[in-house]
Design a protein around this motif. Sequence first.
Motif, PDB file in Angstrom:
ATOM      1  N   GLY A 214      23.160  -5.246 -13.162  1.00 46.95           N
ATOM      2  CA  GLY A 214      22.244  -5.482 -12.057  1.00 46.95           C
ATOM      3  C   GLY A 214      21.428  -4.246 -11.753  1.00 46.95           C
ATOM      4  N   ALA A 215      21.358  -3.902 -10.470  1.00 42.92           N
ATOM      5  CA  ALA A 215      20.501  -2.788 -10.079  1.00 42.92           C
ATOM      6  C   ALA A 215      20.935  -2.259  -8.717  1.00 42.92           C
ATOM      7  N   VAL A 216      20.540  -1.004  -8.469  1.00 47.90           N
ATOM      8  CA  VAL A 216      20.696  -0.361  -7.171  1.00 47.90           C
ATOM      9  C   VAL A 216      19.299  -0.183  -6.589  1.00 47.90           C
ATOM     10  N   VAL A 217      19.113  -0.584  -5.346  1.00 54.15           N
ATOM     11  CA  VAL A 217      17.816  -0.538  -4.690  1.00 54.15           C
ATOM     12  C   VAL A 217      17.825   0.569  -3.632  1.00 54.15           C
ATOM     13  N   GLU A 218      16.923   1.539  -3.813  1.00 53.91           N
ATOM     14  CA  GLU A 218      16.726   2.625  -2.855  1.00 53.91           C
ATOM     15  C   GLU A 218      18.022   3.378  -2.548  1.00 53.91           C
ATOM     16  N   GLN A 219      18.957   3.378  -3.492  1.00 56.30           N
ATOM     17  CA  GLN A 219      20.272   4.007  -3.275  1.00 56.30           C
ATOM     18  C   GLN A 219      20.948   3.457  -2.023  1.00 56.30           C
ATOM     19  N   ALA A 220      20.495   2.304  -1.555  1.00 54.76           N
ATOM     20  CA  ALA A 220      21.004   1.740  -0.304  1.00 54.76           C
ATOM     21  C   ALA A 220      21.911   0.542  -0.538  1.00 54.76           C
ATOM     22  N   TYR A 221      21.613  -0.267  -1.533  1.00 51.70           N
ATOM     23  CA  TYR A 221      22.454  -1.423  -1.805  1.00 51.70           C
ATOM     24  C   TYR A 221      22.384  -1.760  -3.286  1.00 51.70           C
ATOM     25  N   ARG A 222      23.399  -2.477  -3.718  1.00 48.96           N
ATOM     26  CA  ARG A 222      23.534  -2.809  -5.134  1.00 48.96           C
ATOM     27  C   ARG A 222      23.608  -4.315  -5.299  1.00 48.96           C
ATOM     28  N   MET A 223      23.020  -4.809  -6.370  1.00 53.62           N
ATOM     29  CA  MET A 223      23.102  -6.215  -6.753  1.00 53.62           C
ATOM     30  C   MET A 223      23.802  -6.309  -8.098  1.00 53.62           C
ATOM     31  N   ALA A 224      24.654  -7.321  -8.257  1.00 54.47           N
ATOM     32  CA  ALA A 224      25.376  -7.475  -9.521  1.00 54.47           C
ATOM     33  C   ALA A 224      25.545  -8.943  -9.848  1.00 54.47           C
TER      34      ALA A 224
ATOM     35  N   ASP B  69       0.813  -1.211   0.000  1.00 50.68           N
ATOM     36  CA  ASP B  69       0.000   0.000   0.000  1.00 50.68           C
ATOM     37  C   ASP B  69       0.847   1.262   0.000  1.00 50.68           C
ATOM     38  N   GLY B  70       2.153   1.109   0.083  1.00 48.55           N
ATOM     39  CA  GLY B  70       3.075   2.229  -0.044  1.00 48.55           C
ATOM     40  C   GLY B  70       3.821   2.139  -1.361  1.00 48.55           C
ATOM     41  N   PRO B  71       4.724   3.080  -1.605  1.00 48.70           N
ATOM     42  CA  PRO B  71       5.474   3.044  -2.864  1.00 48.70           C
ATOM     43  C   PRO B  71       6.412   1.857  -2.906  1.00 48.70           C
ATOM     44  N   PRO B  72       6.625   1.290  -4.080  1.00 48.48           N
ATOM     45  CA  PRO B  72       7.582   0.186  -4.190  1.00 48.48           C
ATOM     46  C   PRO B  72       9.005   0.705  -4.033  1.00 48.48           C
ATOM     47  N   PRO B  73       9.934  -0.166  -3.705  1.00 45.99           N
ATOM     48  CA  PRO B  73      11.332   0.256  -3.663  1.00 45.99           C
ATOM     49  C   PRO B  73      11.776   0.809  -5.013  1.00 45.99           C
ATOM     50  N   ARG B  74      12.588   1.860  -4.979  1.00 44.98           N
ATOM     51  CA  ARG B  74      13.142   2.427  -6.220  1.00 44.98           C
ATOM     52  C   ARG B  74      14.318   1.552  -6.652  1.00 44.98           C
ATOM     53  N   VAL B  75      14.211   1.020  -7.859  1.00 45.20           N
ATOM     54  CA  VAL B  75      15.235   0.132  -8.397  1.00 45.20           C
ATOM     55  C   VAL B  75      15.778   0.764  -9.677  1.00 45.20           C
ATOM     56  N   LEU B  76      17.070   1.119  -9.655  1.00 42.24           N
ATOM     57  CA  LEU B  76      17.704   1.763 -10.800  1.00 42.24           C
ATOM     58  C   LEU B  76      18.663   0.788 -11.448  1.00 42.24           C
ATOM     59  N   PRO B  77      18.592   0.621 -12.754  1.00 41.26           N
ATOM     60  CA  PRO B  77      19.448  -0.369 -13.426  1.00 41.26           C
ATOM     61  C   PRO B  77      20.906   0.091 -13.464  1.00 41.26           C
ATOM     62  N   THR B  78      21.801  -0.888 -13.432  1.00 38.86           N
ATOM     63  CA  THR B  78      23.226  -0.668 -13.669  1.00 38.86           C
ATOM     64  C   THR B  78      23.641  -1.572 -14.820  1.00 38.86           C
ATOM     65  N   ALA B  79      24.926  -1.576 -15.114  1.00 35.90           N
ATOM     66  CA  ALA B  79      25.395  -2.368 -16.258  1.00 35.90           C
ATOM     67  C   ALA B  79      25.176  -3.857 -16.036  1.00 35.90           C
TER      68      ALA B  79
ATOM     69  N   GLY C 121       9.608  -6.054 -11.671  1.00 44.20           N
ATOM     70  CA  GLY C 121       8.894  -5.042 -10.902  1.00 44.20           C
ATOM     71  C   GLY C 121       7.483  -5.472 -10.578  1.00 44.20           C
ATOM     72  N   GLN C 122       7.341  -6.169  -9.441  1.00 38.85           N
ATOM     73  CA  GLN C 122       6.029  -6.706  -9.073  1.00 38.85           C
ATOM     74  C   GLN C 122       6.016  -6.984  -7.574  1.00 38.85           C
ATOM     75  N   TRP C 123       4.902  -6.657  -6.911  1.00 40.32           N
ATOM     76  CA  TRP C 123       4.753  -6.989  -5.494  1.00 40.32           C
ATOM     77  C   TRP C 123       4.391  -8.465  -5.337  1.00 40.32           C
ATOM     78  N   TRP C 124       5.063  -9.112  -4.424  1.00 40.59           N
ATOM     79  CA  TRP C 124       4.635 -10.416  -3.950  1.00 40.59           C
ATOM     80  C   TRP C 124       3.973 -10.180  -2.603  1.00 40.59           C
ATOM     81  N   ARG C 125       2.680 -10.385  -2.535  1.00 43.21           N
ATOM     82  CA  ARG C 125       1.901  -9.980  -1.369  1.00 43.21           C
ATOM     83  C   ARG C 125       1.668 -11.151  -0.411  1.00 43.21           C
ATOM     84  N   GLY C 126       1.654 -10.817   0.876  1.00 46.40           N
ATOM     85  CA  GLY C 126       1.243 -11.781   1.879  1.00 46.40           C
ATOM     86  C   GLY C 126       2.258 -12.847   2.202  1.00 46.40           C
ATOM     87  N   VAL C 127       3.538 -12.489   2.219  1.00 50.96           N
ATOM     88  CA  VAL C 127       4.558 -13.441   2.677  1.00 50.96           C
ATOM     89  C   VAL C 127       4.409 -13.605   4.191  1.00 50.96           C
TER      90      VAL C 127
END
Length: 634
Positions: free
Chosen positions: A175-185, A163-173, A193-199
């Motif tokens: 992988g991606a950077v999530v919320e300017q907090a961590y990077r995946m490569a 019900d809130g905004p999704p995490p901001r995910v910015l592409p890199t060469a 880009g999809q919510w998985w609800r009710g974990v």
Amino acid sequence: MIGIGFGPQVCGDLATGATREWLLTDGVGGYAMGTVAGLRTRRYHALLAVSGDTPASRHVGLVSLDPVVTLPSGAQVRLATHEWASGAVEPKGHHLIERFDLADGLPRWRYRIGDVVIEREIAMVHGRPAVAVVHRLISGGPVRLALEALCTWRDGHAERYADGPPPRVLPTADGAVVEQAYRMAGPGWAPTGQWWRGVHHREEAARGLSSEEDIWFAGRFGGSLDTPGDTLEVLAWAGDLDDRPAPATEVVAAARERHWKVIAAATPADSVDATLALAADAFVVRTAAGPDVVAGYPWFGAWSRDTMTSYEGLFLATGRAEEGRELLRAYAGTLSQGMLANTADTGSVEYNTCDATMWFLHAVDRHVSVTEDTDLAAELLPALRGVVDAHLAGTRYGIRVDPADGLVTQGTPGEALTWMDARVYGVPVTPRAGKPVEVNALWVNGLAAIVYLAARVGQDPGAAPQVHARARDAFRARYPAPTGWLYDVLDGPAGNDMSLRSNQLLAWSLPHAPLDPDEAALRAIGAALMTPLGPRSLAPDSPGFIGNHRGAPAQRDGAYHQGTVWPWTIGPYADATRKAGWRISDLFTGIESHLPEFGLASVSETADGYAPHAATGCPFQGWSVAEALRARRF
């Protein structure tokens, strides 16, 4: 190290595989954590949980990398396991786990899909928030492997919802950077880009806490595993996002090598010793202020009481005396009005403890006794004398030396200042106002330590010798109760408390203990309190005894010190009975058997007072590990 491994009957059964948890730490307060079965049962489970300004201010980042295997036939097989708010468990990748091993301190799974076997290994980079995940084809193939990146960025104690905004995910060469907090490569990144609800988190539900969250499916990595030995490697890291860690296979190899060096530095006597030495390593962290101790994973940060109680086991028994020296000097700098700062976990520094300072005196004494570091003794003695002076004058929360007998009294309405500090709806369960037995055992021990240290370096001991003689004599005269054991608290609001608790063990166990071991009292304690994981906190026939440490927060906190087993107190029990001449070689059998049962290769915070004494609380607890390690060795 002891070998910890499980086959399909454990891994494939959530009742067993999902109750055995693994932990990796990054040395700065963050961690990766999960279960043998691969099911996330806690809000805290993640591949990358990142420490903030303090070890307790963690954020959960990368939740999981879900493997999806495409076979030569085109069939897709999901190796992950999730539980949903509906009660469904889907997919059921745990059914495909052939084996789990904690190998050299690193978790490793093997999944079998017919003739295809895929191995998964995880390691963290020591000294920074970074995790490496390696998937390797062991046999069969070729296959296509995708790794679905499930992400969030939230406080470690909370949840995030769709019900809130999704995490901001910015592409890199790569992988991606999530919320300017961590990077995946990694290879083959494809954003989604999809919510998985009710974990659903079943352990949070059992603890009476919010148990559901929504997770953002950010995208997937992918590649082909054509021949045995081929790997697919993914990194995730926080901090400097441009400072890429070494390749994932190198991170795994470096972590394995470092673990063996940690064990070697501890000079273990046996495989259990080695396992506990590596377990101890998880709790020693380095922050911007220097070395510190995480009290327990996954939810505690630094607490000075735990740190000083754990000091000998975490630092002196593991070959970390230099780090320990630095820590003791830093903690001495927090002394205020003769009191050691307790914790900053709550957002501000608190001084709400009457015993952490006493444990600090003990830690300094043990450091100097073991290392012969008289320079540190000379440096800290003025501060230690200041502790005595402040207690003689009276300090916060009514903590003061009673001029009538030289013992320390304490207590303020609404406060619980001893280690038995649980509250229910803000009301202390065991306030123990008056003169608690372990506080005064520590007081007598600490005074004697100051006298000893002053003599070692030729300094004035101040008021310590006179105060020590008076407090020791009063302790000997006043604490023995007509029941045959010691009073738990003297001069409380309702008089003297004769409750049979484990606290009195310190009266015999400490190096400068006020009493010689009393065999009759120790037999009474052993008969009523001892369990395979250590002493109960209250005898079962006492009023107010609660044998199960379960349920919602109020239920758990109400039971916390009212019968719950605390494994750390096996250390004082071992010391007291050893002094009495008892054989203790079999005392730790229960602890040793516990190492593969809950928090793998570690010791839990607590356990039920009733048999079978199932573990509770933090699966990985610093002072539980430290006291088991210390007491087995010394």
